[in-house]
Design a protein around this motif. Structure first.
Motif, short mmCIF file in Angstrom:
data_model
loop_
_atom_site.label_atom_id
_atom_site.label_comp_id
_atom_site.label_asym_id
_atom_site.label_seq_id
_atom_site.Cartn_x
_atom_site.Cartn_y
_atom_site.Cartn_z
N ALA A 1 2.04 -0.07 4.40
CA ALA A 1 3.25 0.68 4.06
C ALA A 1 4.47 0.19 4.84
O ALA A 1 5.60 0.36 4.39
CB ALA A 1 3.01 2.17 4.34
N GLU A 2 4.23 -0.44 6.02
CA GLU A 2 5.34 -0.97 6.82
C GLU A 2 5.71 -2.40 6.43
O GLU A 2 6.61 -3.00 7.02
CB GLU A 2 4.97 -0.94 8.31
N GLY A 3 4.99 -2.95 5.46
CA GLY A 3 5.29 -4.30 5.02
C GLY A 3 4.57 -5.40 5.78
O GLY A 3 4.85 -6.59 5.58
N GLN B 1 0.82 -1.21 0.00
CA GLN B 1 0.00 0.00 0.00
C GLN B 1 0.85 1.27 0.00
O GLN B 1 1.89 1.34 0.67
CB GLN B 1 -0.92 0.02 1.23
N VAL B 2 0.40 2.25 -0.75
CA VAL B 2 1.02 3.56 -0.77
C VAL B 2 -0.10 4.59 -0.72
O VAL B 2 -1.16 4.39 -1.33
CB VAL B 2 1.89 3.75 -2.03
N PHE B 3 0.09 5.65 0.04
CA PHE B 3 -1.01 6.59 0.29
C PHE B 3 -0.85 7.92 -0.42
O PHE B 3 -1.75 8.77 -0.36
CB PHE B 3 -1.15 6.82 1.80
N ASP B 4 0.30 8.14 -1.09
CA ASP B 4 0.48 9.37 -1.88
C ASP B 4 1.07 9.03 -3.24
O ASP B 4 2.14 9.53 -3.61
CB ASP B 4 1.38 10.35 -1.12
N SER C 1 -6.39 -0.87 -1.65
CA SER C 1 -5.47 -0.11 -2.50
C SER C 1 -4.87 1.07 -1.75
O SER C 1 -3.80 1.57 -2.10
CB SER C 1 -6.18 0.39 -3.75
N GLY C 2 -5.56 1.53 -0.69
CA GLY C 2 -5.09 2.66 0.09
C GLY C 2 -5.85 3.95 -0.15
O GLY C 2 -5.56 4.98 0.46
#
Length: 552
Positions: A353-355, A6-9, A424-425
């Motif tokens: 995002a932290e895996g 996941q990525v938020f930006d 997907s975030g």
């Protein structure tokens, strides 16, 4: 198959631009429903397509992972949500085919033959009891058809039921939203429940007055306000006391009974000068088959409402007893150990995002402990009690499924959309964008919960999704974590009335499939107005003005 982190930006490394893209599925959904008046199932499928497009092209989520996320969401829509609602509607259909619904109408009429009072008793008090025990759309489904049975027009019955299903939602299904929030954040669930119990009673105080206004406008409020105020005040006080000093898990059960008893007591000493009585009971969608007309007893019950009130209420008493038995004591313990199966959704590989693996990729098929299964057992017992033969019982179930077919599509599509946005975030991007506002976030915090429920239709899901975001925002801003956690829950209850799945459920049970957009426009103003009030309340609780109300 390639996994996804996941990525938020994702859009140009900008949270603002990313939030703009993340909002597209929701904007599409509400524009198609509210402005263009699409049918809910079509609007939901179109919005799902937009969510998939944003996930794949803006968030770089692999196509396979995006489709698997959608499939898990659709499965969750089918079980447990549709499983609960179908069985709840089937129980009501059994009362229809036997004529006991007419007796139930007469029983409510014996308390008061005023539709405005009946709306408060049925949608607010009885609906709160159903929310406490089952949740997931059951109160809206059952309350809507019962209000039609006492003479409200279909659109009005559905709208009243949706608005009534607000204050009780936070403590619904034995307070699962609060328990879930406690597990997600590590905060004490009892303390969270106490904080929610210092917010939702404010809503509960005024909701009965809103229901009376929806039924009969200003004249209704002017003539019936004492009953509405007494019912709302009793419910609010019981909610506060139970959440803070008894047990947050039974808050709605206590409040529903106290509110109803207060109204009944009030009606013994005071009644409206004028009565708004039904001219003619509306035919309920879940109609009886022609063969039932051969039975003289059924005909007599339908024509006169004669019969035992206890027998008419029996299905709902069975539901109360079964849910009470399965949520406490040894039966609860046994069901917890033998609830069904939990498994990782095949092929779905999503980490945060932290895996770390996200919990949403695990599907819980808790068939034996599910609320829908309890309702199924209650339906079988109702059929036996009413002496409905097996063929008629199965036919009634088939009719329920047929009537509900497009709503099933809507609910599955909406939950598929929610899972795509969540995994997907996209949803977290929206929450993080709002959380950038610093101390003003207290004003916006309920909107995050509202957004979560508007998408998923569930306060539990919203708390699962945004609980940690609220906790992190509390750490960054210095606002008490218990206040923001409760705000997520309380704000969330106001998103339920505009959630497409709940709109679809309400429209389906009153025979207005395809008119969900019209129903949306009937209730959205009330929802936004109440949301603004909650935002102001939470903000004041974050300041010295009402800071004394905050626990923890």
């Amino acid at each position: 198959m390639e996994g996804y982190r996941q990525v938020f930006d994702p859009v140009a490394g900008s949270l603002g631009w990313s939030a703009l893209f993340a909002a597209l599925p929701l904007v599409t959904l509400f524009v198609l429903l509210g402005a263009l008046r699409w049918k809910a199932w079509k609007a939901s499928l179109a919005s799902l397509a937009v969510a998939l497009g944003v996930a794949i092209f803006a968030y770089a989520m692999p196509v396979g992972q995006a489709m698997l996320a959608a499939s898990e969401g659709a499965a969750f829509g089918l079980f447990p949500i549709i499983w609960i609602v179908l069985n709840a509607l089937w129980i009501y259909k059994l009362t229809e085919v036997t004529g006991w619904d007419a007796v139930l109408r007469r029983a409510f009429g014996s308390l008061s033959d005023d539709q405005r009072v009946q709306a408060v008793i049925i949608a607010f008090c009885f609906g709160a009891l159903l929310e406490a025990l089952a949740g997931f759309g059951t109160p809206v489904a059952v309350s809507s058809v019962m209000l039609m049975a006492v003479g409200l027009r279909p659109m009005k019955a559905a709208a009243v039921s949706l608005v009534a299903n607000t204050a009780p939602v936070a403590f619904g299904a034995i307070a699962v939203p609060i328990t879930t929030l406690g597990k997600i954040t590590g905060l004490d669930a009892g303390t969270l429940g106490a904080m929610v119990g210092r917010q939702t009673p404010v809503l509960a105080l005024f909701v009965p007055l809103l229901l009376v206004f929806m039924v009969d406008g200003r004249r209704g409020v002017r003539q019936v306000w004492p009953v509405a105020l007494v019912g709302g005040a009793a419910f609010s006080l019981a909610q506060f006391i139970s959440a803070n000093f008894l047990s947050y898990e039974i808050t709605d059960i206590v409040a529903a009974f106290v509110g109803a008893l207060a109204i009944v007591g009030m009606l013994r000493v005071w009644r409206p000068r004028e009565v708004l009585a039904a001219q003619e009971a509306m035919p309920v969608v879940a109609g009886a088959s022609v063969t039932d007309e051969r039975f003289e007893a059924v005909q007599r019950r339908r024509a006169t409402g004669e019969g035992s009130a206890l027998m008419a209420f029996a299905p709902y008493l069975i539901v109360v007893v079964l849910f009470a038995a399965t949520t406490v004591g040894p039966i609860k313990t046994w069901l917890a150990a033998h609830s069904g199966w939990a498994f990782a959704w095949p092929g779905l590989d999503v980490v945060n995002a932290e895996g770390k693996a996200v919990s949403a990729t695990t599907f819980n098929f808790n068939l034996f402990s599910a609320g829908g299964t309890t309702l199924l057992v209650a339906g079988v017992l109702t059929a036996l009690l009413y002496r409905v033969g097996m063929s008629r019982t199965l036919r009634a179930y088939g009719q329920t499924v047929h009537q509900f077919r497009w709503t099933i599509v809507t609910v599955m599509a909406v939950l598929a959309l929610a899972y795509v946005m969540n995994l997907s975030g996209q949803t977290v991007t929206l929450g993080l964008f709002l959380a950038q506002t610093g101390s003003v976030f207290a004003l916006l915090s309920p909107i995050v919960g509202w957004l979560g429920v508007a998408v998923t239709g569930s306060d539990t899901s919203s708390n699962s999704l945004f609980g940690m975001l609220q906790y992190a925002a509390a750490e960054q801003t210095g606002i008490p974590a218990y206040l923001l956690g409760a705000a997520n829950t309380t704000g969330g209850v106001l998103g339920k009335m505009i959630s497409p799945q709940n709109l679809a459920i309400a429209a389906a049970v009153v025979g207005l499939e395809g008119r969900e957009g019209e129903l949306f426009r009937k209730v959205v103003g009330w929802g936004i107005g109440l949301l603004v009030a909650v935002c102001v309340l939470v903000y004041l609780q974050s300041t010295p003005v009402l800071g004394w109300m905050v626990v923890g």
